[in-house]
Scaffold this active site. Structure first.
Site, PDB file in Angstrom:
ATOM      1  N   THR A 157       0.848  -1.217   0.000  1.00 39.87           N
ATOM      2  CA  THR A 157       0.000   0.000   0.000  1.00 39.87           C
ATOM      3  C   THR A 157       0.895   1.286   0.000  1.00 39.87           C
ATOM      4  OG1 THR A 157      -1.599  -1.247   1.258  1.00 39.87           O
ATOM      5  CG2 THR A 157      -1.750   1.120   1.429  1.00 39.87           C
ATOM      6  N   VAL A 158       0.358   2.490  -0.573  1.00 43.35           N
ATOM      7  CA  VAL A 158       1.133   3.747  -0.439  1.00 43.35           C
ATOM      8  C   VAL A 158       0.248   4.780   0.231  1.00 43.35           C
ATOM      9  CG1 VAL A 158       2.663   3.385  -2.412  1.00 43.35           C
ATOM     10  CG2 VAL A 158       0.521   4.644  -2.760  1.00 43.35           C
TER      11      VAL A 158
END
Length: 532
Positions: A349-350
């Protein structure tokens, strides 16, 4: 916020202070956001430009086929956006008959991508700059290329080994049959073309135009059922937030289908303990946090799903103070336990955060889920599709049972802290699957209960409840604390902070101060905070 930056940990950086700020997991993406602020844009423009750039420079965690969520303080009120996608209409339990779990990779793990719709919605509702302007840095990185950083290069190699046989993956991400090395220039002309198309059509091409047709055609070619109708019917929803008070602050999360509610449950349970009597890195405090989180996860796994399907046990049931008090009573101060789900009704995830001088603060997260996601990449587009369908259950009667048009349980969650008087305190997030809710709890306690500034809180050692009595802790917790936790019955797994997996997440925080903002960014990844 008072700044307490004691020499408590082996901190590798100082907090960043400025009137306008961007903090995210990759320096080039942070610079993309800063460019928007310098061009007269606001925090929404900055967060979006960073997020769009991240699809190019950090493809190991997100892409054009990601999902997204956001919490935004517009200077007057808080807004919550759910831009996660839904299952293809043709999905049902019978399609996956004979399996115990939903597929983890490939087309049968792909739900409708929502990130592009998040960019559309936020830009339209809050942005100052033209939509096309937000894409300029990402298009430049994709067209001219960018030097791959060491952490991303390692993750890229691991992803390539795992996904090289998935449809379209090698063509898009393994030039010459292998992942790019650290420092190597990676050019992605296909991504540039897709970004230009999305920018010029304000996202319409992705859901009802040329790109949508390519996605659906590739699905049919591979026997999948994601269709033009599924893409065209997608809609991001403004859903508000749910919250939990702790002292004089409130932690806000997006309502389910995400795991944010588990952070609220754990924080609510801790209200009914004596955690305020202990220091942040003591075995006593960590034990209470871990036990509260395990209780929260037990309920999350049993009850959390697409909000439209949580009709028996609801958010209100799970956050009832009487119920949380009863769950807190199960914690033994001297003994670790393997908790089961409770009964909250009687009868998962970012990351980007940005803030500007006008007072706007944005907490934004997007992800392909497990690294590159499904591994499926639409030829000629560089659209790497997430594998969020893996989040569905195949257990009959479970509220998260797979169904067409339904949102799966999600792990990605943005967070936001408000004061009890309605003022913004901090926008933040912690990446890394099930670590996210646990990280939200830890960041909230460190900054609000124990007064640590964002960078100190980020640098502090973390723990992660795994399964049963298993708990992973960073080695910097210290041997005395580790021994004390073991004595309480925790099965401790000691790990060095490892940026090549998401074990302890990657945190980014921006807190409001009288002089502007103070940011912390995580050296466990390529975290970078920039401002002016």
């Amino acid at each position: 916020m008072k700044l307490r930056h004691d020499a408590l940990y082996a901190s590798r950086r100082s907090p960043v202070l400025a009137r306008n700020m961007v903090s995210t997991s990759q320096p080039l993406a942070a610079q993309a956001g800063l460019r928007m602020l310098l061009a007269g844009g606001n925090a929404a423009d900055a967060a979006l430009a960073s997020a769009i750039a991240l699809t190019v420079v950090e493809p190991t965690g997100n892409g054009l086929g990601s999902d997204a969520y956001a919490i935004i303080w517009d200077g007057k009120e808080l807004h919550g956006l759910n831009a996660s996608g839904r299952a293809p209409a043709a999905w049902n339990p019978e399609r996956f008959a004979g399996s115990d779990k939903m597929p983890q990779r490939g087309w049968e793990s792909v739900t409708t991508p929502g990130a592009v719709s998040a960019w559309q919605e936020i830009s339209t509702k809050f942005g100052k700059l033209p939509f096309e302007k937000l894409f300029e840095p990402a298009i430049e990185y994709a067209t001219r290329g960018f030097a791959v950083s060491p952490i991303i290069a390692t993750l890229w190699e691991k992803g390539g080994d795992l996904l090289c046989k998935q449809p379209g993956f090698a063509e898009a991400f393994l030039p010459g049959g292998k992942a790019p090395k650290a420092g190597e220039l990676f050019v992605n002309k296909a991504a540039a073309e897709s970004l230009i198309d999305i920018a010029e059509t304000k996202g319409e091409s992705f859901y009802r135009g040329k790109l949508a047709s390519k996605i659906a055609a590739f699905a049919r070619e591979n026997g999948a059922v994601l269709s033009e109708e599924d893409l065209g019917n997608h809609k991001a929803d403004w859903v508000g937030t749910i919250s939990q008070a702790f002292g004089k602050v409130k932690l806000h999360e997006i309502p389910p289908n995400g795991q944010g509610i588990s952070a609220l449950i754990a924080l609510g349970i801790l209200r009914h303990t004596n955690i305020t009597d202990y220091e942040p890195d003591s075995a006593e405090a960590l034990h209470l946090e871990i036990e509260a989180m395990k209780l929260a996860f037990a309920d999350m796994r049993a009850y959390v799903a697409d909000l439209d399907y949580m009709t028996d046990v609801t958010v209100e049931h799970l956050l009832s103070d009487d119920y949380l008090k009863s769950r807190a009573a199960l914690i033994d101060a001297n003994k670790a336990q393997d908790f089961k789900a409770g009964a909250p009704k009687h009868g998962g995830t970012v990351y980007v955060t940005a803030a500007d001088e006008s007072g706007m603060m944005v907490s934004f997260i997007q992800s392909n889920y497990m690294g590159f996601g499904s591994g499926v990449v639409v030829p000629g587009t560089s659209i790497s599709l997430q594998n969020r369908g893996h989040g569905f259950s195949l257990k009959e009667g479970h509220p998260n049972l797979v169904k067409g048009g339904k949102r799966p349980f999600q792990t990605i969650i943005p967070a936001f802290l408000m004061s009890d008087t309605g003022n913004p305190i901090m926008s933040f997030g912690v990446m890394g699957g099930p670590m996210q809710a646990q990280g939200h709890l830890q960041m909230t306690l460190r900054t609000q209960l124990w007064g640590q500034d964002p960078q100190t809180a980020v640098d502090a050692p973390r723990w992660q409840a795994l399964s049963g009595l298993e708990v992973a802790v960073e080695s910097s917790v210290g041997s005395d604390v580790i021994d004390a936790l073991k004595a309480k019955g925790h099965a401790i797994k000691v790990e060095a902070p490892d940026s090549t997996n998401f074990g302890f997440g990657g945190a980014q925080l921006i807190a409001k101060t009288d002089a502007g903002y103070v940011a912390g960014s995580d050296p466990r990844k390529d975290g970078c905070a920039v401002g002016y």
